[in-house]
Design an enzyme around this catalytic site. Structure first.
Site, PDB file in Angstrom:
ATOM      1  N   PHE A 117       0.815  -1.222   0.000  1.00 43.56           N
ATOM      2  CA  PHE A 117       0.000   0.000   0.000  1.00 43.56           C
ATOM      3  C   PHE A 117       0.844   1.266   0.000  1.00 43.56           C
ATOM      4  O   PHE A 117       0.414   2.310   0.469  1.00 43.56           O
ATOM      5  CB  PHE A 117      -0.976  -0.003   1.186  1.00 43.56           C
ATOM      6  CG  PHE A 117      -1.731  -1.301   1.331  1.00 43.56           C
ATOM      7  CD1 PHE A 117      -2.617  -1.707   0.336  1.00 43.56           C
ATOM      8  CD2 PHE A 117      -1.532  -2.131   2.424  1.00 43.56           C
ATOM      9  CE1 PHE A 117      -3.298  -2.909   0.451  1.00 43.56           C
ATOM     10  CE2 PHE A 117      -2.217  -3.339   2.530  1.00 43.56           C
ATOM     11  CZ  PHE A 117      -3.100  -3.731   1.550  1.00 43.56           C
ATOM     12  N   ILE A 143      -9.437  -5.935 -18.824  1.00 45.16           N
ATOM     13  CA  ILE A 143      -9.285  -6.716 -17.593  1.00 45.16           C
ATOM     14  C   ILE A 143      -8.538  -8.006 -17.946  1.00 45.16           C
ATOM     15  O   ILE A 143      -9.005  -8.798 -18.766  1.00 45.16           O
ATOM     16  CB  ILE A 143     -10.662  -7.069 -16.995  1.00 45.16           C
ATOM     17  CG1 ILE A 143     -11.453  -5.806 -16.690  1.00 45.16           C
ATOM     18  CG2 ILE A 143     -10.489  -7.918 -15.733  1.00 45.16           C
ATOM     19  CD1 ILE A 143     -10.811  -4.902 -15.675  1.00 45.16           C
ATOM     20  N   THR A 174      -9.156 -11.488  -9.724  1.00 42.85           N
ATOM     21  CA  THR A 174      -8.323 -10.683  -8.825  1.00 42.85           C
ATOM     22  C   THR A 174      -8.608  -9.188  -9.006  1.00 42.85           C
ATOM     23  O   THR A 174      -8.471  -8.411  -8.062  1.00 42.85           O
ATOM     24  CB  THR A 174      -6.825 -10.968  -9.044  1.00 42.85           C
ATOM     25  OG1 THR A 174      -6.485 -10.647 -10.389  1.00 42.85           O
ATOM     26  CG2 THR A 174      -6.501 -12.428  -8.767  1.00 42.85           C
ATOM     27  N   GLU A 183      -5.313   1.734  -7.394  1.00 43.87           N
ATOM     28  CA  GLU A 183      -5.518   2.988  -6.673  1.00 43.87           C
ATOM     29  C   GLU A 183      -6.854   3.626  -7.012  1.00 43.87           C
ATOM     30  O   GLU A 183      -7.550   4.132  -6.137  1.00 43.87           O
ATOM     31  CB  GLU A 183      -4.390   3.983  -6.987  1.00 43.87           C
ATOM     32  CG  GLU A 183      -3.061   3.298  -7.195  1.00 43.87           C
ATOM     33  CD  GLU A 183      -1.961   3.730  -6.255  1.00 43.87           C
ATOM     34  OE1 GLU A 183      -2.185   4.565  -5.382  1.00 43.87           O
ATOM     35  OE2 GLU A 183      -0.852   3.196  -6.425  1.00 43.87           O
TER      36      GLU A 183
END
Lengths: 331, 724, 210
Positions: free
Chosen positions: B232, B615, B620, B691
């Site tokens: 992160f 995608i 996931t 994000e």
């Protein structure tokens, strides 16, 4: 962590033997003590593990009383059918505390002796804290006091008693059987914890060699119409911002007796007799419940960041009363 | 353009993870490992006058107690955003100078962890304390001159004459990444080679940073970071602790393990700085946003300059012709702040998308229709086209899934049967579509195995699964025997994995490698018939393997970026490319329920629809969006650092008091993807996802709370006291 | 002093107490002995430390295997599993019982192994993620459900989540989504895989007959 010796007692006499020889601290579930040892706040030189003592892990349901052995785990008590049915306030105070893992570890007696979450207490020596280091001062008095007491504070300490179970017990006039080198005595849970006064490091009236053996809860007419209402910063796994333990005896919608204790806002489990008295003989409706909440918080002394708890607590008490009333067998 | 429709498949490393056999850094089996523990500074700023280590050293089992005097010759590896490798330029324990609370002043190394912890508590220190500034608003903080940001048209003049106006300030607190894996370093020094096991998003920076700090040849520094227990942004650079552990390992000649306690991580690693956002918006009578100005203040440390770029997305969310922005940095005495998921975009979107909601209400417009009416077709900043932009589609699709048309716009108008207040809110988000240079080495062997090595770090976003999808797409190999080597600078040069450029960089380069492999295979085949897999053909031809290398940089990047890549330096590009601009987009629709008595807020459902290009790994990707939404809920309603300005440092430095969302906090999260490949950014058509998923969630929640209660709350986190 | 280990260093004579009522545990530096099976995991002996009170011998079971080993009285079950028994599935995420990453079962119940003194394991049985299913065997239904619902991202909290989830079903706390959420709130997932975790548990509860 400071080194310590570890002994395992298999009887109550064994505990006292170890204690008299070494001054050992009692270790049960360890969820408070071991945690604070890791933080360097508790530094016992000797521990005596009492979890192997037989016979202290039973719950007995008598006609007028529930008796909990000291070593019953929070999860066992919370799931016990008699507790759920006869005193939901007790079951809820336990099931809304901590996490399933910790409730499987922590004992009922140990939970009563849980220590404050005050961050100045739990953090290092750079923060003055009379509870951790007597005489060093109280950083919370002029500090971040969102989590601090509105009731029972002193110029030495405004740390909140963080537990839930003790609050529920206080509401039901529970007592504890305590055993020490001088024998057995019985204390009211409401008087177990001290006000901080000038000695906030002394948290209970227990002598160092005393151990709680049983917790007795009178459950007669009071108990079934009860609830533990807990408001937290998240939906689960958090300490109370405000909590209200209430129990009612209603007669055709009229309050014969009410018990109200507050958590998360006081230096110890906090009964509010004035609010209980205000309800007696009243018809319990939303307005009466709110008025009781207002009376409960009338003497609150908020600090800089916790003033919202007066309104929040008022609402929580009122909501708790309404929830409890729903459970009354004779509304 | 990428025409592949990638199938739903399980996360490729899930089987190991559910069995608990995935080895994170602190799990590595190691002979004779010694355990280290740091001693944190008890002051914020000043000088370490004396350290008494005698008592600590006297404890049986203690191997060494290091202080700054044991670090002669060690240097700071420099600041990541200043040409170096570290999360900050200040490397603790190089001198007696102390610049932030909690920095290590000593390192105890012992035979066991218990002994190390015991001895660390015995280290005594005295300090010469100096005054400090702990908070953004502290009088001792140094406010730097505003950095100019965007400037289009004449915002101030148009604002002054706008029909509808909003002028409001929004606050975002310091927050902490808190990945579940506490930063753990295992350092081994053997035969002149240093090996670091550490979960990092930037193994390249660790390699070159450790070499710089310790004066080693980078060739003698190995770094292994196959898996992170979450990053992160906190693990995006060299940590101070890595240098400490490595030094200890070199002095002792034994492997040293240092797992930084969570409480200390609130002071020894980066965080999201506190920020303040003044937004002024103006709309005309037709409901068009005609002008905006955005002035931000952001907390910084004293030594380093972490620049703010709040306006990068807000200047593009809508077609606002007159726009101006500035940002001021405010120096305080903290460790250097840094990147935390959607570092600028989350607070910026909270401020801006709250203000847009306020403006929509001021103009008497539906917040969704207002946004759609102000959509941008070309980039208002550069005038260039967007490479792809389906924000309007996200908004429309999300509204349909959510049932927005059933919303009564009046605040406080929607209630459940029990009186619970219901609020529905919407917000948009964007995040730059960035790319980083990457080199991939693909080797297909006759023995049935395939190995692909490239830049990337697996922190749970699913990069291995995306790489697997790309390497098995169109290549006749055994999918059960594919080895993906990432996080290893000696297998392939490693770029920091952050900024949502992981998949957009790795998947295209893998596709290139696959194409190169196919071409090379055709060369070898030389017209012979194909029977079976590449492995089988190689075996038949008695060739042990074919290896190809491919490389790829962002559009318009010069080949010199590969030099930066090879030296562990950041080299990402975006969102402005010549001659287009690339962003990912998202629309969030939130329902909140507010108890009328206690004002307790719940978030039972959220619908989020994303435009992130193609995608590649559907399962996931969906998880990643849900995770971003959970982060948005945490940021909106829970997470803040409790800092007492008299003391500095973070008081709520644990998981009991720094309240991240738990399971019971999370309701239904429905995810939708536009799934249309971006035609310009890269040949895989991939934009970023990790994000953008978080961007706008907090605003949508705040907007929903306004809709439920009529209360406009402009400070994060929105806590129960704000509703009284 | 444990009955299993009549150690010459028994210090219980220091205390004139009734041995029937107390077991002063400790002493005897034997490193780690894994009793009762031939192949051992790579157990790291606890360090040679002079202070005898810092070594105490305990007997317990891990994943069905009896173990006799010496531990520091201060050591947590988590650190003993990880650092001495090389059972690294249980993770350290906070070391204070606040995150659930260290969840294992002790005597069939889920606990936070970071707040469990290893010394307290005498006579008890621990089950870790490594023992949930045989190493080469099929996955536990909960493990499979976690894969199917992608109930994980980084995987760090996952062993703890799965051990908690198995207990959640066994306790009978998986009857609704709301109940699962509540009874899984002791396990923080910073990646935010909660939706998948709840779905996985609902799914596995059916398979497990919960």
């Amino acid at each position: 962590m400071r080194p310590f010796t570890y002994a395992r007692a298999t009887s109550i006499d064994g505990i006292h033997a170890v204690q008299s020889a070494t001054g050992a601290r009692i270790l049960a579930g360890g969820t408070t003590l071991y945690d604070l040892m890791k933080l360097g706040i508790e530094t016992p030189g000797h521990l005596v593990d009492v979890t192997s003592i037989a016979g202290l892990d039973e719950i007995r349901s008598h006609q007028d009383e529930l008796i909990f052995g000291a070593l019953v785990t929070m999860s066992d008590a919370a799931a016990h059918p008699a507790v759920l049915q006869r005193a939901p306030v007790l079951a809820e105070s336990l099931s809304k505390a901590a996490s399933p893992q910790l409730r499987n570890m922590a004992t009922l007696a140990g939970n009563l002796l849980q220590r404050t979450r005050c961050a100045y207490f739990r953090n290092g020596p750079e923060y003055p804290c009379n509870k951790r280091m007597p005489g060093s001062g109280c950083a919370a008095l002029d500090g971040l006091d969102r989590g601090h007491a509105l009731f029972g504070g002193s110029r030495s300490c405004i740390a909140v008693y963080p537990g839930d179970w003790a609050v529920a017990l206080a509401a039901l006039d529970a007592t504890v059987d305590v055993h020490g080198s001088r024998g057995m005595r019985t204390l009211e849970v409401a008087n177990l914890h001290r006000l901080p006064g000038d000695t906030p490091h002394l948290e209970t009236v227990l002598e160092p060699d005393e151990m709680i053996l049983n917790i007795r809860v009178p459950v007669g007419r009071l108990g079934q119409a009860s609830t533990y209402h807990k408001i937290r910063d998240r939906e689960s796994y958090a300490f109370a911002l405000v909590s209200a333990a209430v129990a009612l005896e209603l007669d055709d919608g009229m309050v014969r007796q009410a018990r109200i204790a507050l958590g998360g806002v006081a230096t110890r489990p906090w009964r509010v007799p004035a609010a209980e008295a205000a309800l007696a003989g009243q018809r319990l409706d939303r307005a009466a419940a709110l008025e009781a909440g207002r009376v409960a918080f009338a003497d609150a002394r908020p600090g800089q960041h916790n003033g919202f708890k007066v309104a929040l607590g008022t609402a929580a008490v009122a909501d708790a009363l309404m929830i409890a009333a729903e459970r009354s067998p004779s509304r | 353009m990428n025409q592949t429709i990638y199938p739903d498949r399980a996360r490729v490393d899930a089987r190991d993870k559910v069995r608990g056999v995935t080895r994170f850094a602190a799990d590595m089996p190691m002979q004779r490992v010694a355990h280290a523990m740091t001693v944190p500074s008890r002051i914020v700023r000043g000088r370490l006058a004396a350290v008494d280590i005698d008592a600590a050293r006297a404890v049986d089992g203690v191997l060494a107690v290091l202080t700054w005097r044991d670090f002669k010759g060690v240097k700071s590896a420099g600041y990541l955003m200043g040409g170096g490798f570290g999360f900050q330029s200040h490397q603790p324990m190089l001198s007696d100078r102390l610049v932030h609370r909690g920095e290590p002043i000593a390192l105890v190394v012992a035979e066991t962890l218990e002994i190390a912890i015991e001895a660390a508590a015995l280290v005594e220190a005295s300090y010469e304390e100096e005054q400090f500034a702990a908070l953004l608003g502290d009088t001792r903080a140094e406010v730097l001159a505003p950095q100019p940001g965007h400037d289009m048209g004449d915002a101030q003049a148009v604002l002054a004459s706008a029909t509808f106006r909003v002028d409001a300030e929004y606050l975002s607190p310091a927050q902490f990444q808190n990945p579940m894996e506490m930063i753990a370093t295992v350092a081994e020094w053997r035969d002149g080679t240093l090996t670091i096991h550490e979960g990092t998003q930037n193994s390249g920076a660790l390699k070159f940073g450790m070499a710089a700090a310790l004066g080693l040849d980078p060739a003698r520094v190995r770094v292994e970071s196959a898996y992170l227990g979450g990053g992160f942004g906190q693990k995006n650079s060299l940590q101070g602790q890595t240098v400490l552990a490595a030094r200890a390992a070199m002095l002792l000649g034994r492997p040293v393990k240092l797992v930084m306690p969570r409480a200390q991580l609130f002071h020894t690693a980066s965080f999201r700085p506190a920020s303040r956002h003044r937004i002024r918006l103006g709309a005309d009578a037709d409901g068009r946003i005609v002008a905006a100005s955005y002035d931000a203040d952001m907390q910084n440390s004293r030594p380093d300059t972490f620049r703010a770029s709040f306006s990068e997305i807000t200047a593009r969310l809508y077609a606002i012709p007159n726009y101006t922005s500035t940002a001021r940095l405010v120096r305080t005495d903290v460790q250097s702040p840094g990147y935390m998921r959607a570092p600028f975009e989350h607070p910026a979107a909270f401020a801006f998308e709250s203000a847009v909601d306020e403006l929509a209400y001021a103009a008497g417009r539906d917040p969704l229709a207002f946004r759609l009416a102000n959509d941008a077709e070309t980039d208002p900043v550069t005038g260039h086209p967007f490479s792809s932009r389906f924000l309007a589609e996200c908004l429309r699709d999300g509204a349909e899934r959510f049932g927005w048309s059933r919303r009564d716009p009046a605040p406080g108008s929607m209630r459940a049967a029990d009186g619970t207040l219901i609020g529905w809110g919407v917000a948009a988000g964007a995040y730059k579509a960035a790319m980083a240079p990457a080199i991939a080495r693909l080797r297909v062997r006759a023995d049935g195995t395939t190995r692909i090595s490239l830049s990337g770090h697996e922190m749970g976003q699913g990069i291995r699964t995306a790489i697997f999808a790309a390497v098995t797409d169109g290549l006749a190999i055994d999918p059960a025997r594919v080895e993906i080597v990432i996080g290893d600078p000696d297998a392939a040069p490693q770029h920091v994995t952050a900024g949502s450029w992981g998949t957009a960089s790795s998947v295209p380069v893998v596709r290139r490698a696959v194409q190169a492999m196919q071409a090379r295979f055709e060369e070898f085949r030389d017209g012979r018939p194909i029977r079976g897999t590449i492995h089988e053909m190689l075996a038949r031809w008695r060739r042990p393997y074919i290896e190809v290398e491919s490389r790829l940089q962002a559009p318009g990047q010069p080949d010199t970026v590969f030099d930066r890549l090879q030296r562990g330096l950041p080299a990402a590009a975006g969102p402005e490319y010549e001659p287009f601009v690339s962003f990912s987009y998202i629309a969030h629709f939130v329902e909140v329920r507010v108890e009328p008595t206690t004002r307790h807020v719940r978030v039972p459902r959220i619908v989020s629809v994303v435009d992130c290009g193609r995608i590649v790994s559907p399962r996931t990707a969906e998880s990643q969006v849900r995770g971003g939404v959970v982060w948005g809920i945490g940021a909106a309603l829970r997470e803040t650092a409790e800092i007492d300005p008299r003391f500095g440092g973070v008081l709520n430095n644990d998981f009991a008091e720094y309240v991240v969302p738990v399971n019971a906090d999370i309701g239904a999260i429905e995810v939708g993807f536009i799934d249309r490949p971006d035609p310009l950014l890269n040949e895989a058509g991939v934009k970023g996802l990790g994000e953008v998923a978080m961007v706008g969630v907090a605003a949508a929640i705040g907007n929903a709370i306004f809709h439920a209660t009529g209360r406009r709350l402009r400070e994060l986190p929105i806590r129960i006291e704000h509703l009284f | 002093m444990s009955e299993h280990d009549p150690s010459p260093h028994d210090r219980s004579h220091d205390l004139s107490i009734n041995r029937r009522d107390v077991m002063l545990v400790g002493v005897a530096m034997t490193g780690v002995t894994l009793v009762g099976f031939g192949e051992t995991t790579a157990a790291t002996p606890s360090a040679p430390v002079a202070r005898p009170e810092m070594n105490l011998t305990i007997h317990f079971q891990v994943n069905g295997r009896p173990i006799e080993m010496s531990v520091d009285p201060r050591a947590s079950l988590l650190d003993v599993l990880r650092e001495q028994l090389d059972l690294t599935g249980a993770k350290k995420g906070c070391d204070h019982g606040q995150c659930g990453a260290c969840t294992v079962h002790v005597d069939g119940r889920r606990v936070a192994s970071c707040l469990t003194l290893a010394a307290k394991m005498e006579g008890r049985a621990a089950l870790t993620i490594e023992g949930l299913t045989p190493a080469d065997g099929p996955l536990h239904p909960m493990q499979q459900a976690f894969i199917d619902h992608d109930a994980l991202q980084c995987g760090y909290c996952t062993p703890g989540q799965i051990m908690a989830a198995v207990a959640c079903v066994q306790e009978g706390h998986a009857s609704s989504e709301a109940e699962i959420r509540e009874y899984m709130s002791g396990n923080i997932c910073r990646c935010g895989a909660y939706v998948g975790i709840v779905a996985a548990i609902r799914d596995a509860a059916v398979t497990m007959g919960g």
